[in-house]
Scaffold this active site. Structure first.
Site, mmCIF file in Angstrom:
data_model
loop_
_atom_site.group_PDB
_atom_site.id
_atom_site.type_symbol
_atom_site.label_atom_id
_atom_site.label_comp_id
_atom_site.label_asym_id
_atom_site.label_seq_id
_atom_site.Cartn_x
_atom_site.Cartn_y
_atom_site.Cartn_z
ATOM 1 N N HIS A 18 0.963 -1.097 0.062
ATOM 2 C CA HIS A 18 -0.162 0.040 0.035
ATOM 3 C C HIS A 18 0.674 1.136 0.011
ATOM 4 C CE1 HIS A 18 -4.019 2.060 1.383
ATOM 5 N NE2 HIS A 18 -3.307 2.828 1.230
ATOM 6 N N HIS A 20 1.165 4.871 -2.185
ATOM 7 C CA HIS A 20 0.582 5.873 -3.485
ATOM 8 C C HIS A 20 1.956 6.564 -4.319
ATOM 9 C CE1 HIS A 20 -3.697 6.131 -1.853
ATOM 10 N NE2 HIS A 20 -3.097 5.468 -0.810
ATOM 11 N N ASP A 22 1.619 9.447 -5.909
ATOM 12 C CA ASP A 22 1.753 10.664 -5.958
ATOM 13 C C ASP A 22 2.193 11.157 -4.322
ATOM 14 O OD1 ASP A 22 -0.812 9.778 -5.181
ATOM 15 O OD2 ASP A 22 -1.988 11.488 -5.628
ATOM 16 N N GLY A 176 -9.513 8.232 -1.137
ATOM 17 C CA GLY A 176 -9.956 9.787 -1.118
ATOM 18 C C GLY A 176 -10.714 10.219 0.246
ATOM 19 N N HIS A 203 -10.029 1.411 0.317
ATOM 20 C CA HIS A 203 -9.419 2.241 1.755
ATOM 21 C C HIS A 203 -10.833 2.176 2.633
ATOM 22 C CE1 HIS A 203 -6.291 3.646 -0.495
ATOM 23 N NE2 HIS A 203 -5.649 4.542 0.566
ATOM 24 N N GLU A 206 -10.685 3.996 8.143
ATOM 25 C CA GLU A 206 -9.373 4.871 8.397
ATOM 26 C C GLU A 206 -10.014 6.285 9.124
ATOM 27 O OE1 GLU A 206 -7.576 6.697 4.838
ATOM 28 O OE2 GLU A 206 -5.760 7.252 5.983
ATOM 29 N N HIS A 227 -6.171 -0.072 5.492
ATOM 30 C CA HIS A 227 -6.003 0.730 6.730
ATOM 31 C C HIS A 227 -6.942 -0.436 7.787
ATOM 32 C CE1 HIS A 227 -3.975 4.102 5.488
ATOM 33 N NE2 HIS A 227 -4.913 4.279 4.483
ATOM 34 N N ASP A 284 1.971 3.802 3.027
ATOM 35 C CA ASP A 284 0.841 4.657 2.466
ATOM 36 C C ASP A 284 1.685 5.523 1.405
ATOM 37 O OD1 ASP A 284 -1.722 5.380 2.167
ATOM 38 O OD2 ASP A 284 -1.920 6.326 3.957
#
Ligand SMILES: O=c1[nH]cnc2c1ncn2[C@H]1C[C@H](O)[C@@H](CO)O1
Ligand SMILES: [Zn+2]
Length: 347
Positions: A18, A20, A22, A176, A203, A206, A227, A284
């Protein structure tokens, strides 16, 4: 902390399921991309960009945490930038001793200058493949639907993911603002993903409660949960996660920063393991969270008393949870066992 354990953690193979794209851009790369692309950096953003890209301890919520991503996205709109950043994520994973990573990103966030969702996926895969060759870390893509996007847009994302499934893409995800957009809004998109037999991770649990984890498994077809820390709020959801053997992709440093849990003393990872949940540990967002797989393991040793064997077990769990074929998972597990043996331990 025990110096020997710190050294041994570095030697232990890791798997990051997991992470990301960006959220894991190197600050100096943004400086170079801004120059290459002839785009100005925001007023005052000079020298070390880390403070612009990394969350600090004053962060109070996931929404505040997500605001950090706005800084990098303008520089991630071209084939070249996606390829470079993807390759550099593999490079960073290699520096933490990763054997395998699943890198996720939302293609629609990269279509502001003419790339299609499919092209964004293609170039991200190309960058990961280059990284795999250069740094010896196997790398695959998870394609994200964003919660604030419409059903129509997310159906488009699922179609694009399907095109590259088995050619670098291994699964789809929903990410998101969890508190603002519950899982049910996206049922149609994930029904399409299920029809196409795309593996699904969501996701959940969380910034939203345990009910979101239940919905993600029962209505959206998730076979893994991103999460999931807040399942502590409902014993029946703990039971669901346990009995369905749904792996949790926990991200301890990020979870503390977004206040998904109040602090390390409340971090439920040990109780989840004791309850027989398939727990994995991940970064993450390496840049936004200022973390690495080595640091995540160090934190678990320091704050939750994890031993080297327990940390190695987490990597075996990740191999089991990976969106790979059985044979590839067994190879990863064998590599963990042999590295641990070299350090003088067994599981
Ligand atoms: O921890 C997270 N929870 C929900 N969404 C997240 C998290 N980390 C990153 N994202 C979002 C922000 C990124 O722009 C997006 C695609 O990677 O995914
Ligand atoms: Zn995430």
């Amino acid at each position: 902390m025990n110096e020997q354990l710190l050294e041994q953690i570095k030697e232990l193979p890791k798997i990051d399921l997991h992470v990301h794209l960006d959220g894991s851009v190197k600050p100096d790369t943004i400086i170079e991309l801004a120059k290459e692309q002839g785009k100005p950096l925001p007023e005052g953003a000079e020298g070390d960009l880390t403070p612009w890209m990394q969350i600090d301890e004053t962060c109070t919520s996931l929404v505040e945490y997500l605001s950090k991503f706005r800084f990098v996205l303008p520089f991630m709109q071209t084939a070249e930038s996606l390829e470079r950043i993807a390759e550099e994520v593999v490079e960073q994973a290699a520096a933490s001793g990763c054997l395998y990573i699943e890198v996720r990103f939302a293609p629609l966030l990269h279509t502001l200058e003419g790339l299609s969702a499919g092209e964004a996926i293609l170039h991200t895969i190309a960058g990961l493949q280059k990284g795999e060759q250069m740094f010896g870390v196997k790398a695959r893509v998870i394609v994200i639907c964003m919660r604030h996007d419409s059903v129509e847009r997310n159906l488009e994302v699922i179609e694009a993911a399907r095109e590259y499934y088995g050619k670098g893409v291994v699964a789809v995800d929903l990410a998101g603002d969890e508190a603002g957009f519950p899982p049910a809004l996206h049922q149609e998109a994930f029904e399409l993903a299920s029809r196409y037999e795309l593996p699904i991770t969501i996701h959940a649990g969380e910034a939203g409660g345990a009910a979101n984890v239940r919905e993600s498994i029962t209505r959206l077809g998730a076979s893994r949960i991103g999460h999931g820390v807040r399942i502590t709020e409902d014993p029946s959801v703990i039971e669901l996660v346990r009995t369905t053997r749904t792996p949790l992709e926990m991200c301890p440093v990020s979870n503390i920063q977004t206040k998904a849990v109040p602090g390390w003393e409340d971090y439920p990872i040990r109780s989840f393991l004791d309850e027989g949940i398939l727990v994995t540990v991940n970064t993450d967002n390496m840049t936004v969270s200022g973390t690495t797989m080595n640091l995540e393991f160090e934190m678990l040793a320091e704050h939750c008393g994890f031993t080297l064997e327990e940390l190695a077990q987490l990597t075996v769990n990740s191999a089991e949870a990976a969106f790979l074929q059985g044979e590839e998972k067994e190879e990863l597990k064998a590599a963990v066992h042999s590295a641990l043996q070299k350090l003088g331990y067994t599981l």
